[in-house]
Structure formats: structure tokens, C-alpha cells
Design a protein around this motif. Structure first.
Motif, short mmCIF file in Angstrom:
data_model
loop_
_atom_site.label_atom_id
_atom_site.label_comp_id
_atom_site.label_asym_id
_atom_site.label_seq_id
_atom_site.Cartn_x
_atom_site.Cartn_y
_atom_site.Cartn_z
N ALA A 77 0.84 -1.20 0.00
CA ALA A 77 0.00 0.00 0.00
C ALA A 77 0.88 1.26 0.00
O ALA A 77 0.58 2.23 -0.70
CB ALA A 77 -0.92 -0.01 1.22
N ARG A 78 1.97 1.20 0.77
CA ARG A 78 2.90 2.35 0.80
C ARG A 78 3.46 2.61 -0.59
O ARG A 78 3.50 3.75 -1.06
CB ARG A 78 4.03 2.07 1.79
N ARG A 79 3.86 1.54 -1.28
CA ARG A 79 4.45 1.73 -2.61
C ARG A 79 3.38 2.18 -3.61
O ARG A 79 3.66 2.98 -4.51
CB ARG A 79 5.09 0.41 -3.07
N HIS A 80 2.18 1.67 -3.45
CA HIS A 80 1.08 2.10 -4.33
C HIS A 80 0.83 3.60 -4.17
O HIS A 80 0.68 4.32 -5.16
CB HIS A 80 -0.18 1.30 -4.01
N LEU A 81 0.78 4.05 -2.93
CA LEU A 81 0.55 5.48 -2.70
C LEU A 81 1.68 6.30 -3.30
O LEU A 81 1.45 7.39 -3.84
CB LEU A 81 0.44 5.75 -1.20
N ALA A 82 2.90 5.78 -3.21
CA ALA A 82 4.05 6.51 -3.76
C ALA A 82 3.94 6.64 -5.28
O ALA A 82 4.42 7.61 -5.87
CB ALA A 82 5.34 5.80 -3.37
N GLU A 83 3.30 5.65 -5.91
CA GLU A 83 3.16 5.68 -7.38
C GLU A 83 1.94 6.47 -7.83
O GLU A 83 1.77 6.71 -9.02
CB GLU A 83 3.06 4.24 -7.91
N TRP A 84 1.07 6.80 -6.90
CA TRP A 84 -0.21 7.46 -7.25
C TRP A 84 0.04 8.97 -7.34
O TRP A 84 0.15 9.65 -6.33
CB TRP A 84 -1.23 7.12 -6.17
N CYS A 85 0.14 9.45 -8.54
CA CYS A 85 0.41 10.87 -8.77
C CYS A 85 -0.66 11.42 -9.71
O CYS A 85 -1.00 10.78 -10.71
CB CYS A 85 1.78 11.08 -9.41
N VAL A 86 -1.18 12.59 -9.39
CA VAL A 86 -2.23 13.19 -10.22
C VAL A 86 -1.88 14.65 -10.50
O VAL A 86 -1.18 15.29 -9.71
CB VAL A 86 -3.61 13.10 -9.53
N PRO A 87 -2.38 15.19 -11.60
CA PRO A 87 -2.07 16.59 -11.93
C PRO A 87 -2.73 17.61 -11.01
O PRO A 87 -2.18 18.69 -10.79
CB PRO A 87 -2.59 16.76 -13.36
N ASP A 88 -3.89 17.28 -10.46
CA ASP A 88 -4.62 18.25 -9.65
C ASP A 88 -3.89 18.47 -8.32
O ASP A 88 -3.67 17.52 -7.55
CB ASP A 88 -6.03 17.73 -9.39
N ALA A 89 -3.54 19.72 -8.06
CA ALA A 89 -2.69 20.02 -6.90
C ALA A 89 -3.38 19.68 -5.58
O ALA A 89 -2.75 19.13 -4.66
CB ALA A 89 -2.31 21.50 -6.92
N ALA A 90 -4.66 19.99 -5.49
CA ALA A 90 -5.36 19.74 -4.23
C ALA A 90 -5.44 18.24 -3.94
O ALA A 90 -5.22 17.80 -2.81
CB ALA A 90 -6.76 20.34 -4.28
N HIS A 91 -5.73 17.48 -4.98
CA HIS A 91 -5.84 16.04 -4.74
C HIS A 91 -4.46 15.43 -4.49
O HIS A 91 -4.32 14.50 -3.69
CB HIS A 91 -6.53 15.34 -5.90
N GLN A 92 -3.46 15.96 -5.19
CA GLN A 92 -2.10 15.45 -4.94
C GLN A 92 -1.68 15.74 -3.50
O GLN A 92 -1.04 14.90 -2.85
CB GLN A 92 -1.11 16.06 -5.92
N ALA A 93 -2.08 16.90 -2.99
CA ALA A 93 -1.75 17.22 -1.60
C ALA A 93 -2.41 16.24 -0.65
O ALA A 93 -1.82 15.82 0.37
CB ALA A 93 -2.19 18.65 -1.28
N ARG A 94 -3.63 15.84 -0.98
CA ARG A 94 -4.34 14.85 -0.16
C ARG A 94 -3.62 13.50 -0.20
O ARG A 94 -3.47 12.83 0.82
CB ARG A 94 -5.77 14.73 -0.70
N ILE A 95 -3.17 13.13 -1.39
CA ILE A 95 -2.41 11.87 -1.51
C ILE A 95 -1.11 11.97 -0.72
O ILE A 95 -0.71 11.04 -0.02
CB ILE A 95 -2.14 11.55 -2.99
N ASP A 96 -0.47 13.13 -0.83
CA ASP A 96 0.81 13.32 -0.11
C ASP A 96 0.60 13.16 1.40
O ASP A 96 1.43 12.55 2.10
CB ASP A 96 1.40 14.70 -0.41
#
Lengths: 165, 550
Positions: free
Chosen positions: B290-309
Motif C-alpha cells: 500500500a505504501r508503494r502504491h501510494l508513492a506511485e499514485w500521482c495526479v495533476p490536480d494540486a489539491a488532490h495530490q496534496a491529499r495523496i501526499d
């Protein structure tokens, strides 16, 4: 051309809304209309039901179901008093998740026996031979649609970016 | 529920906690997700995919047929690939042309049937279909990745792994139609068949076969073979908009059954007091995946990327406590889940999905309870006093908002004339509120509550006088038997984010890598990491939160 039960059900529900029925009654009419046509019970009663809105069977038959529900759940017989088209009343009763056998069909109502239904709903039959009714329904259903606008387009899937990425 | 020997279980999480939009919008796929269920079934059936027809020009235009048999039936995917000008390529529902189009067919089509589908499938909503046609779909290329893969293969090379990892699919579907749309078969024609009785199984089968077609097509045009691990990581994309959201409101029994199955699974897992060592090791490994999956999950939208981060950082901290030693203690899993209560909903829901993963014997049977084979079975309401009590008991969330406040009724759902696309408007800035779709369940329940007579009366008499409340009464009648049937939020309030509804439904499909493009539509990836057609016998069920081992 033949139609699926699901698309006729959806179309009939929208048509009822377009003709002025409240949302709940319209949805129930949609279910009953598809069953009605699949059973070959004739398109006339459905057309008439739409024409008589905001009164008539689309408003009254849901109340008949309310009355029948306790009997349907426990299983047993009920005399359904209904002065309108008995075939349409039968179609409404069949929307309930119980087996529904009409034991006696007569002017002024039906005698119905309810029993538990087997696991699955019966396989839907195709619907055909009622193009005039479906055309009428499509015309009424169109009254529920909102004209397209730039503001409304801006929020849909795919909006706001190039798709050649 | 069909599980006859019910394992021990902890109390269910209450609907007031589970059925909030923000939590639904934090869901992850689980082993109950429909694609996972389908893959397990196909593997158990030893289903084999063949490709009896491949008529494709060197540029990749033409048609193909894929076939597989299971449960005593044969199904075929007819895939049609057509040339599409860049200016015509759009993911919008209002599009009229696509790179590819598909029909899942009941049986093996003969030449006439193939010719019929090759003519109708590219026209999609503008054509009529038959009851042999089970699912209708279309997909557009990810032009960037498709071209890149073709060029690399033609040069005798493999595509850039980073690019494959970032995009994750060669094509994305923009609609997958089932259940009678445009004349295709009603769901009731197939919903008792083995493998297709669960919700959206025919649609998931279609999506999985489309993914196979995209692999074959790019290899055909590129005249080379993709490495297997690259191919496995290439799922099928999807663009999903508001059209998916109303389904959760208009199918309360299905929503209940999906959520109840998932919550029952969680309650069973929470009741496990002792974890076997191998189960603990599996949980630790999956937490790291799950940690590695989250690390690979990148999106262009800044707000959603911040949430993923944020989730990435939180998960690293939290998952540090998921060790084999810690899990060896009695009641460790329950303690872990309780401890997550102070974390974000994203983390809590990720943990729920993780916790279910190593317990197939407790979870998988619940997939049989996720359909709605008989329709809503509502208890009759004796009178308006009972109606009032039921509302007070189950619908506090609906009574709380003041719907006269502009912020509480800012939005309205409607259907546009343009291809009958469901949309959401601003009541105070746009036309059309008079034609509002009835998704305002909370407002309707409150209006009903306020209109109930002081002296109790028969519900039928009340409805005869106030027929506008029929829908609300029907929803109240469902509440006792279907506790997870309602989204417990104001769906017309200014704060309602449809993306939360989309994510909930898509997580049940098995989607990952949510890539929101606004609060109203998202791109996702399906089938990423899923077994390829020739891998069902080897790795059918180990692809939760897939990672790309670059």
C-alpha cells in the motif's frame, strides 16, 4: 424493433414525470408499465393513465399497493377494489417482490393471492408493437430535460481539458 | 445474507459513520470489489480466452472477436477499431465518435452478427441493439502512450517504464452500458447465470476483455511484443462523470447491500482475536505494498495530490506499527483499527481495505450478497405516528439542514437535453431547477416530516391527501430493513461533492489511481495489475493496490 424492459421502464417513468406525476409515483408507473407491456396487456391503459394525470391510476394505484402490502408480506388473499383498468392494477401488483396470482378478475377489482417469490425476478420479455405509445412517452419524457447550456456543459466528464493526451 | 454459517463478528460500524459523503469519497477497492470477484470466478472456472477473429489493417483499424466460456455459457467481445480525427476525440458523453467500440455478445456471433455489430457499435447511443448484446462500450486512446508504445515496439524496444507507470493504460472507456440500454439485454436475462449474478459482472467482464484488446492492438500496430510485467500494469482507463452518481441514490437496496457486505466483512475481521503468523506476515507485506502504491499514485490536480501526499506520510507513520510482532498479540487487528480512529478518513478506509485482504474465507462469500435479486422488501408503516418515529430514528441527518438556506439548496440535479447527460446546476445562477431530478432525498424527508399531521392517521389517507410525499414515505419504509441505503448527507447543499459518490461506486468496481479532474468527474484505472488472459491460473487474486516494480 424491440425494446428492453429496462429502457421502457425508464422511459415510462420519465414520461409520467413529464406529464406531471410526482417522482415516486412516476418511478412506480415505470416499473408497472414495463411489466404491463411484457405481459401483452395492451398499451391503451398506459396511454390513458398518462393522459389523465394529475389524477387517475398513476396517482391512485400506488395507494392500492399500500393497502395490499401487509397481505403481500404475510401471504394470503386480498380483494383489491379498483374501478379502473384491472389489467393495469395487476401490473402494479406485480411490481411488488412477492408472487402475485390473480384468482378472479372482474369489473370493480381483483381477488389476488400472494405468496413468497422464488429467488430471482422472472426473465424480462422483449417489448414490441407499441411504437405509438413509446413515441408518446418520449414526447412527455422530453419535458423533463433541461436545455443544454455552456454553464451546464462545463461540469461534465471530460470537460476542461484536451482529450488527445 | 446468504452465508449460512456466519462467523463471529464485532458490531457493524453504524450507518451514521459509514454513509457520509466524505468517507464514501475515501474508499479504496477491496477483495469484495466486483473485478476481484470476477477474476476469482473466472480462475475457478478455468476460463480460457480465445481470439477467433482478428481482421485488422496494419494501422490497427478493423475488428476482432474474443470468446470465453464459463458457467455453461459462451460470451464474445466484438471490438471495432476505427480511425478518429484528433478534433473528434473527446471523453464527453456528448461525443459521437470514438477510437474503438465494443459489444459483449451472448454466444458466438456468426458473420452476419459480427457485421451487424461492426455497423452498430461505432454509433453507440445512436444505434439500436438486440437482446444478444449484453454490454455496449467505447474507448479512446491515450494518444501519448499508445503512440509511444507503437514507436518503441517498431524500433524493437520496450516502452519507457516511467511513462507506462505514470499513465497506466492504453485506452480509456468513456461509457460502459448494461441493463437494457439502447435495446441491449435486460440484466434479468443473465442475472441468474453463474459468474454474472453479481452486480456489474457483465460490465466488468467487458472491461477486462477490452484491456486485453488494447494490448493486442498496440502489439499488432507496433509489430512487437510487450514485456509481460508492462502489459500487466497496463489496465484500462475510464472517464466517469455525474452520470454515475444518481445510481447510488436511485438504487438504495443495492447501495445497502454493497455497503453491508463490506461492513460485515470488516466486522468479521475485527472479531479475529489471534492472527496466524503467516497471516500477520501477509498483512505486513500488504501494508508495504500500500505504501508503494501510494508513492506511485500521482495526479495533476494540486489539491488532490496534496491529499495523496498527506496520506502517504500518514500511512508511513501508521503502518510502522503494523509488524509481525505487534500483530502476534491478541486482538491486535481490532486495536489497530481502533487506533486509526484518530487518523484521516483516507487512512481509515485504506486500513479497512487492507484488513479484509488476507481473510478470503471470511470475506469472499459475502460477494454473493451484493446483488438485489428480488427488489426492495419494505415493511408496511402502520400509521403516520410510526412514520414520524422512523424518521426521527433514522433520518436525523435529513432533518438537520435548513433547506431554505441558499447554501443548503444551492445545487440541483437535472438531466440535460444533450444526450440526456445527468448534470448538476446552481439553483440561483442557472435555468432548469423546475425540472430538478428527485435526488434531494434529505429535503424530501424533512418536508414529509414537517407535513405529518399531529393526530396519527393511516399512511394511505395521508398520501391520498399529500401525494407529493410518496417517494419520501417509500424511502422511510426502507430504512429499518436497509440501514446502509441512504447517503447521509445533503445532496443539494453547496458542499456536496459528487466526486465522493463516484469514488464510492468506482471503488466497488475495483478502480484505483483516482485522478479527479474536478469535483464532478474523474479518470481512473481499472484492471491495473489484474491477471492477463493467460494468467488466470497463476495470479488471479493477488493484485490489490497494484504496484509497478520498476
Amino acid at each position: 424493433m424491440s425494446w428492453s424492459g429496462a429502457e421502457v421502464s425508464a422511459l415510462a417513468a420519465k414520461a409520467a414525470r413529464g406529464a406531471g406525476a410526482p417522482a415516486g409515483q412516476a418511478a412506480l408507473f415505470g416499473q408497472a408499465a414495463a411489466l404491463h407491456l411484457q405481459q401483452g396487456r395492451g398499451a391503451g391503459a398506459l396511454a390513458e393513465a398518462l393522459e389523465t394525470l394529475p389524477e387517475g391510476p398513476i396517482m391512485d394505484l400506488p395507494l392500492v399497493l399500500q393497502e395490499a402490502l401487509p397481505v403481500a408480506r404475510s401471504g394470503g388473499e386480498i380483494d383489491v377494489v379498483w374501478a379502473g383498468d384491472v389489467a393495469l392494477a395487476w401490473s402494479y401488483l406485480e411490481t411488488m417482490p412477492y408472487r402475485c396470482d390473480v384468482e378472479l378478475e372482474r369489473p370493480g377489482g381483483l381477488k389476488v393471492r400472494f405468496s413468497p417469490r422464488s429467488d430471482a425476478r422472472p426473465r424480462a420479455q422483449r417489448i414490441s408493437g407499441c411504437e405509438e405509445l413509446l413515441h408518446k412517452m418520449a414526447t412527455l419524457a422530453a419535458k423533463t430535460l433541461v436545455p443544454d447550456s455552456a454553464a451546464s456543459r462545463s461540469g461534465g466528464a471530460g470537460a476542461g481539458l484536451t482529450d488527445n493526451d | 445474507m446468504k452465508d449460512h454459517v456466519a462467523p463471529h463478528q464485532a458490531p457493524l460500524r453504524p450507518p451514521a459513520q459509514v454513509m457520509r459523503l466524505s468517507r464514501m469519497g475515501s474508499m479504496f477497492p477491496t477483495r469484495l470489489s466486483f473485478l476481484r470477484t470476477l477474476m476469482r470466478f473466472l480462475a475457478a472456472e478455468k476460463a480460457q480466452v480465445s481470439r477467433p477473429v482478428w481482421q485488422m489493417c496494419p494501422e490497427g483499424y478493423g475488428h476482432a472477436v474474443y470468446a470465453l466460456s464459463f458457467g455453461g455459457h459462451t460470451y464474445s467481445l466484438v471490438a471495432v477499431s476505427t480511425a478518429l480525427a484528433p478534433e473528434d476525440r473527446t471523453d464527453r458523453v456528448i461525443a459521437e465518435a470514438w477510437d474503438s467500440s465494443y459489444v459483449l455478445y451472448d454466444g458466438v456471433p456468426d458473420a452476419d452478427e459480427i457485421a451487424r455489430m461492426c455497423a452498430t457499435a461505432p454509433r453507440q447511443e445512436a444505434a439500436r441493439f438486440t437482446e444478444r448484446d449484453l454490454v455496449l462500450s467505447r474507448a479512446n486512446k491515450s494518444v501519448r502512450l499508445f503512440q509511444h508504445v507503437v514507436e518503441r515496439l517498431r524500433a524493437g524496444q520496450q516502452p519507457d517504464r516511467q511513462m507506462v507507470g505514470e499513465i497506466g493504460y492504453l485506452m480509456r472507456t468513456t461509457a460502459v452500458y448494461g441493463n437494457g440500454k439502447f435495446g441491449i439485454a435486460d440484466r434479468s436475462c443473465i442475472d441468474t447465470r453463474p459468474g454474472l449474478s453479481g452486480p456489474f459482472m457483465a460490465e466488468m467482464l467487458t472491461v477486462w476483455l477490452i484491456r486485453q484488446f488494447t494490448h493486442d492492438l498496440v502489439e499488432h500496430v507496433g509489430q512487437g511484443r510487450l514485456d509481460r510485467d508492462l502489459k500487466r500494469h497496463l489496465g484500462i482507463g475510464n472517464s466517469t462523470g455525474l452520470g454515475m452518481a444518481p445510481f447510488l441514490v436511485t438504487h438504495p437496496v443495492l447501495l445497502n447491500n454493497w455497503m453491508l457486505a463490506r461492513e460485515t466483512a470488516l466486522a468479521r475481521v475485527r472479531a479475529v482475536r489471534h492472527l496466524e503468523p503467516e497471516r500477520a506476515v501477509r498483512l505486513v507485506a500488504l501494508a508495504d505494498r500500500a505504501r508503494r502504491h501510494l508513492a506511485e499514485w500521482c495526479v495533476p490536480d494540486a489539491a488532490h495530490q496534496a491529499r495523496i501526499d498527506r496520506l502517504r506520510a500518514d500511512w508511513v507513520r501508521f503502518a510502522g506499527g503494523i509488524t509481525a510482532k505487534a500483530l502476534a498479540e491478541e486482538g491486535a487487528l481490532e486495536r489497530l483499527i481502533r487506533a486509526s480512529g484518530t487518523q484521516s478518513e483516507d487512512l481509515q478506509e485504506l486500513l479497512v481495505a487492507l484488513a479484509l485482504e488476507p481473510f478470503p474465507e471470511l470475506v469472499d462469500g459475502l460477494a454473493d450478497c451484493m446483488a438485489d435479486p428480488v427488489g426492495p422488501v419494505a415493511a408496511p408503516l402502520a400509521d403516520t405516528a410510526q412514520l414520524r418515529d422512523e424518521i426521527a430514528c433514522h433520518f436525523g441527518w435529513a432533518l438537520a439542514p435548513d433547506y431554505a438556506d441558499a447554501a443548503q439548496c444551492r445545487q440541483f440535479w437535472y438531466v440535460s437535453e444533450a444526450k440526456q447527460e445527468p448534470r448538476l446546476g446552481d439553483r440561483f445562477a442557472e435555468e432548469g431547477a423546475a425540472l430538478e431530478s428527485p435526488l434531494d432525498i434529505g429535503r424530501r424527508i424533512k418536508a414529509l416530516f414537517l407535513d405529518l399531521p399531529e393526530r396519527s392517521e393511516d399512511v394511505r389517507a395521508f398520501l391520498a391527501r399529500s401525494p407529493e410525499h410518496f417517494l419520501a414515505v417509500a424511502r422511510v419504509a426502507l430504512a429499518a430493513g436497509y440501514p446502509y441505503a441512504e447517503i447521509r448527507d445533503n445532496l443539494i447543499g453547496a458542499g456536496c461533492l459528487p466526486i465522493d459518490m463516484l469514488r464510492c461506486k468506482l471503488a466497488f468496481f475495483g478502480a484505483s489511481k483516482f485522478d479527479p479532474k474536478s469535483d464532478r468527474w474523474t479518470r481512473i484505472t481499472l484492471c491495473q495489475g489484474a491477471p492477463l488472459a493467460d494468467e488466470l491460473d497463476r495470479r488471479a487474486d493477488d493484485w490489490w493496490l497494484p504496484v509497478f516494480d520498476a
